[in-house]
Design an enzyme around this catalytic site. Sequence first.
Site, PDB file in Angstrom:
ATOM      1  N   LYS A 173      56.483  55.288  92.869  1.00 23.52           N
ATOM      2  CA  LYS A 173      57.407  56.227  93.832  1.00 23.52           C
ATOM      3  C   LYS A 173      57.615  57.471  92.281  1.00 23.52           C
ATOM      4  O   LYS A 173      59.050  56.697  91.607  1.00 23.52           O
ATOM      5  CB  LYS A 173      58.421  55.806  93.996  1.00 23.52           C
ATOM      6  CG  LYS A 173      59.424  55.876  95.191  1.00 23.52           C
ATOM      7  CD  LYS A 173      59.523  57.620  95.302  1.00 23.52           C
ATOM      8  CE  LYS A 173      61.196  57.910  95.106  1.00 23.52           C
ATOM      9  NZ  LYS A 173      61.084  59.826  94.597  1.00 23.52           N
ATOM     10  N   GLY A 226      65.499  55.840  85.035  1.00 20.24           N
ATOM     11  CA  GLY A 226      65.536  57.414  85.880  1.00 20.24           C
ATOM     12  C   GLY A 226      67.454  56.911  84.852  1.00 20.24           C
ATOM     13  O   GLY A 226      68.047  56.965  83.871  1.00 20.24           O
ATOM     14  N   SER A 227      68.248  57.126  86.154  1.00 24.39           N
ATOM     15  CA  SER A 227      69.777  57.456  85.983  1.00 24.39           C
ATOM     16  C   SER A 227      70.108  55.772  85.785  1.00 24.39           C
ATOM     17  O   SER A 227      70.125  55.254  86.741  1.00 24.39           O
ATOM     18  CB  SER A 227      70.896  58.263  86.938  1.00 24.39           C
ATOM     19  OG  SER A 227      69.971  57.719  88.157  1.00 24.39           O
ATOM     20  N   GLY A 231      70.081  53.102  88.515  1.00 22.64           N
ATOM     21  CA  GLY A 231      69.118  51.587  87.551  1.00 22.64           C
ATOM     22  C   GLY A 231      70.172  50.473  88.057  1.00 22.64           C
ATOM     23  O   GLY A 231      69.889  49.735  88.598  1.00 22.64           O
ATOM     24  N   GLU A 248      64.933  52.204  82.222  1.00 23.48           N
ATOM     25  CA  GLU A 248      64.652  52.710  81.142  1.00 23.48           C
ATOM     26  C   GLU A 248      65.500  53.952  81.382  1.00 23.48           C
ATOM     27  O   GLU A 248      65.827  54.162  82.592  1.00 23.48           O
ATOM     28  CB  GLU A 248      63.316  53.445  80.558  1.00 23.48           C
ATOM     29  CG  GLU A 248      62.925  52.286  79.453  1.00 23.48           C
ATOM     30  CD  GLU A 248      63.127  51.738  78.608  1.00 23.48           C
ATOM     31  OE1 GLU A 248      64.811  52.604  77.678  1.00 23.48           O
ATOM     32  OE2 GLU A 248      63.253  51.377  78.372  1.00 23.48           O
ATOM     33  N   CYS A 282      65.612  62.084  77.456  1.00 23.61           N
ATOM     34  CA  CYS A 282      66.548  60.959  77.695  1.00 23.61           C
ATOM     35  C   CYS A 282      66.657  60.774  75.695  1.00 23.61           C
ATOM     36  O   CYS A 282      67.944  60.089  75.875  1.00 23.61           O
ATOM     37  CB  CYS A 282      65.772  59.802  77.816  1.00 23.61           C
ATOM     38  SG  CYS A 282      63.972  59.180  77.605  1.00 23.61           S
ATOM     39  N   GLN A 329      70.589  70.690  88.193  1.00 26.00           N
ATOM     40  CA  GLN A 329      71.099  70.249  87.483  1.00 26.00           C
ATOM     41  C   GLN A 329      71.952  71.955  86.189  1.00 26.00           C
ATOM     42  O   GLN A 329      72.117  71.135  85.448  1.00 26.00           O
ATOM     43  CB  GLN A 329      69.346  70.021  86.568  1.00 26.00           C
ATOM     44  CG  GLN A 329      69.266  69.573  85.380  1.00 26.00           C
ATOM     45  CD  GLN A 329      70.405  68.052  84.560  1.00 26.00           C
ATOM     46  OE1 GLN A 329      70.476  67.243  85.268  1.00 26.00           O
ATOM     47  NE2 GLN A 329      71.197  68.407  83.848  1.00 26.00           N
ATOM     48  N   GLU A 383      76.519  61.644  79.187  1.00 26.07           N
ATOM     49  CA  GLU A 383      75.354  62.305  79.804  1.00 26.07           C
ATOM     50  C   GLU A 383      74.901  63.947  80.129  1.00 26.07           C
ATOM     51  O   GLU A 383      75.869  63.015  82.126  1.00 26.07           O
ATOM     52  CB  GLU A 383      73.611  61.638  79.797  1.00 26.07           C
ATOM     53  CG  GLU A 383      72.664  62.216  79.746  1.00 26.07           C
ATOM     54  CD  GLU A 383      71.707  60.786  80.710  1.00 26.07           C
ATOM     55  OE1 GLU A 383      71.592  60.359  81.461  1.00 26.07           O
ATOM     56  OE2 GLU A 383      70.465  60.426  79.834  1.00 26.07           O
TER      57      GLU A 383
HETATM   58  P1  NAP Z   1      67.751  59.485  89.047  1.00 19.68           P
HETATM   59  O1  NAP Z   1      68.024  60.523  89.748  1.00 19.68           O
HETATM   60  O2  NAP Z   1      67.546  58.571  89.022  1.00 19.68           O
HETATM   61  O3  NAP Z   1      66.028  58.765  90.098  1.00 19.68           O
HETATM   62  C1  NAP Z   1      64.725  58.704  89.083  1.00 19.68           C
HETATM   63  C2  NAP Z   1      63.905  58.198  90.378  1.00 19.68           C
HETATM   64  O4  NAP Z   1      64.688  57.364  91.230  1.00 19.68           O
HETATM   65  C3  NAP Z   1      63.164  59.230  91.226  1.00 19.68           C
HETATM   66  O5  NAP Z   1      61.581  59.188  91.846  1.00 19.68           O
HETATM   67  C4  NAP Z   1      64.226  59.005  92.700  1.00 19.68           C
HETATM   68  O6  NAP Z   1      63.870  59.411  93.900  1.00 19.68           O
HETATM   69  C5  NAP Z   1      64.739  57.982  92.553  1.00 19.68           C
HETATM   70  N1  NAP Z   1      65.885  56.788  93.001  1.00 19.68           N
HETATM   71  C6  NAP Z   1      66.556  57.699  93.497  1.00 19.68           C
HETATM   72  N2  NAP Z   1      67.230  57.082  94.119  1.00 19.68           N
HETATM   73  C7  NAP Z   1      67.160  55.506  94.208  1.00 19.68           C
HETATM   74  C8  NAP Z   1      68.050  54.099  94.757  1.00 19.68           C
HETATM   75  N3  NAP Z   1      68.500  54.607  95.583  1.00 19.68           N
HETATM   76  N4  NAP Z   1      66.576  53.241  94.802  1.00 19.68           N
HETATM   77  C9  NAP Z   1      65.819  53.700  94.340  1.00 19.68           C
HETATM   78  N5  NAP Z   1      65.365  55.105  93.847  1.00 19.68           N
HETATM   79  C10 NAP Z   1      66.186  55.982  93.919  1.00 19.68           C
HETATM   80  O7  NAP Z   1      66.888  60.200  87.445  1.00 19.68           O
HETATM   81  P2  NAP Z   1      66.255  61.657  87.263  1.00 19.68           P
HETATM   82  O8  NAP Z   1      67.399  62.908  88.000  1.00 19.68           O
HETATM   83  O9  NAP Z   1      64.826  61.926  87.677  1.00 19.68           O
HETATM   84  O10 NAP Z   1      66.126  61.373  85.513  1.00 19.68           O
HETATM   85  C11 NAP Z   1      67.025  61.684  84.562  1.00 19.68           C
HETATM   86  C12 NAP Z   1      67.745  60.766  84.144  1.00 19.68           C
HETATM   87  O11 NAP Z   1      65.928  59.868  83.661  1.00 19.68           O
HETATM   88  C13 NAP Z   1      68.602  60.817  82.792  1.00 19.68           C
HETATM   89  O12 NAP Z   1      69.579  60.118  83.436  1.00 19.68           O
HETATM   90  C14 NAP Z   1      67.556  60.304  81.977  1.00 19.68           C
HETATM   91  O13 NAP Z   1      68.522  59.945  80.731  1.00 19.68           O
HETATM   92  C15 NAP Z   1      66.992  59.416  82.158  1.00 19.68           C
HETATM   93  N6  NAP Z   1      65.200  58.898  81.736  1.00 19.68           N
HETATM   94  C16 NAP Z   1      65.742  58.255  81.172  1.00 19.68           C
HETATM   95  C17 NAP Z   1      64.458  57.739  80.327  1.00 19.68           C
HETATM   96  C18 NAP Z   1      64.247  56.674  79.875  1.00 19.68           C
HETATM   97  O14 NAP Z   1      63.047  56.037  78.808  1.00 19.68           O
HETATM   98  N7  NAP Z   1      65.420  56.234  78.991  1.00 19.68           N
HETATM   99  C19 NAP Z   1      63.352  58.918  80.451  1.00 19.68           C
HETATM  100  C20 NAP Z   1      63.454  60.147  81.020  1.00 19.68           C
HETATM  101  C21 NAP Z   1      64.484  59.680  81.695  1.00 19.68           C
HETATM  102  P3  NAP Z   1      64.484  60.690  94.320  1.00 19.68           P
HETATM  103  O15 NAP Z   1      63.266  61.498  93.321  1.00 19.68           O
HETATM  104  O16 NAP Z   1      63.379  61.230  95.648  1.00 19.68           O
HETATM  105  O17 NAP Z   1      65.376  61.016  94.652  1.00 19.68           O
END
Ligand code: NAP
Length: 481
Positions: A173, A226-227, A231, A248, A282, A329, A383
């Site tokens: 996904k 993701g966030s 998570g 992550e 990240c 963003q 963050e």
């Molecule tokens: P996000 O909003 O958490 O989304 C991540 C993924 O989760 C997307 O595919 C999103 O789908 C999906 N998602 C959203 N709501 C969900 C739910 N209720 N259940 C299951 N999946 C769901 O994060 P983002 O804005 O894409 O990415 C930014 C974040 O990622 C930042 O916090 C960053 O630090 C973190 N990140 C961490 C790493 C690491 O390795 N530590 C690497 C890269 C990024 P949709 O897009 O359809 O909402």
Amino acid sequence: MSVPVFRNYIGGEWVDGPTFENRNPANTDDLVGLFVAGTESDMARAVEAAEAALPGWASMPAPARGALLYKVAEILESRLEQLAVEMTREEGKTLPESRAEVRRSVNIFRYYAGEGSRLPGLVTPSERDRVHTFAIRRPIGVVGLITPWNFPSAIPAWKLAPALVCGNTVVLKPASAAPLSAWRIVEACHEAGIPPGVVNFVAGSGGRLGRALIEAPALRAISFTGSCEIGRQLHAEASRRRLRIQLEMGGKNPTIVLADCDLALAVENVVNGAFASTGQKCTATSRAIVEEKIYDKFLDALVERTRRYRVGNGLEPGVEMGPAVDEAQLETDLRYVRIGTEEAGPPVFGGRRLSGPDYDKGYFIEPTIFAGVTPGMRIAQEEIFGPVLAVMKARDFDEAIEIANRVPFGLSASLQTTNLSRVFEYIQRMEAGLLTVNLPSAGVEYQLPFGGTKESSFGPKEQGPAALDFYTDFKTVYIKY
Ligand code: NAP
């Protein structure tokens, strides 16, 4: 020109449905493509297809699975330039950054293809006479992969390749803001001849599809990047179902700058760590913690270098920083500029949305530096995920480490110094999973474990040989002969 439609991929079939738009954040007139918005029932069918494909894929010799991954790498490599341009159009990062990311995905597939000929188990001597003992790795089953938009190719690659070589089947996904780069990997898996049902792709709303994924009875594990907020939710639901989970998440990564550093190098590393990829890594540097003795000198040099940092459409040569990935963003970045201004006074550089003919159609913001930030401020704790850097003063090395650790996150950190003893103390005392010295806090390689501590991560590490521990179970055997 007709707009391409990218369909979901379930059980080896391309599946249609209503679509959503994928637009270029540097120029919103540029419609990159239309993506089919998967439904809950698409997600359920994808998990069922993965379950049906599991026995065949898991029993294929691992080197044969590896051979298919080599083909995926070849296909991606043959399209590197096209895929890089598409990534810049969908995510906004600069073309050199996109090229490097696609190259990395190619390398990741090659690395894990080779793992198919190793998949190291254990052979140990038994305590008992004429007993032979060993442990082999087995796949865990159907795995759900949920990925963010900021590394739209590399993150799907570093989850898919180890999952597949270990014999699991997957449902991917991707992030709705940048699904094309992941779709291209799935296309390459299809063309390489990976059997139907082994890789499934369902784009669409994370909230709806995430729930359908986690409720699917055949699901065994989830790998999520993701966030922190999402998570945490996924962790609670996965625990209820006793699913294996790997998370992550966010960071608030520091770069500590000591008085004995190479100043020009330190400035370059902080600028790169903070503003490359528009701060949307990240592992990006969001705090520079500078030893008092060189604070003013460092800050002057930092502002001077940032003034020359070129912001624009990532497809144009010489551009160093692209736009924010989307309006939401950009709003977040600007909101934190307001918060920072209230807390620390106006930024010493940047802080404004960029306007003018080159910028009006995109989500551009200036690289932004706040000085005189103290550890309790929100811009030092939360963050932002944008090009907003908080510069802080520390009396000495000990205070710098203490400030660096005083956040809930622990993803990456960087130290700028020429003192070897400080390097080893930092390795001991810094609470982060990824440490660099005289390099930016971002910029990791695929052949080593990747992941953080504290609120940043949960579960076994990704990448390198560590990834095998998440995607396999040991089966231990005792034979009396
Ligand atoms: P996000 O909003 O958490 O989304 C991540 C993924 O989760 C997307 O595919 C999103 O789908 C999906 N998602 C959203 N709501 C969900 C739910 N209720 N259940 C299951 N999946 C769901 O994060 P983002 O804005 O894409 O990415 C930014 C974040 O990622 C930042 O916090 C960053 O630090 C973190 N990140 C961490 C790493 C690491 O390795 N530590 C690497 C890269 C990024 P949709 O897009 O359809 O909402």
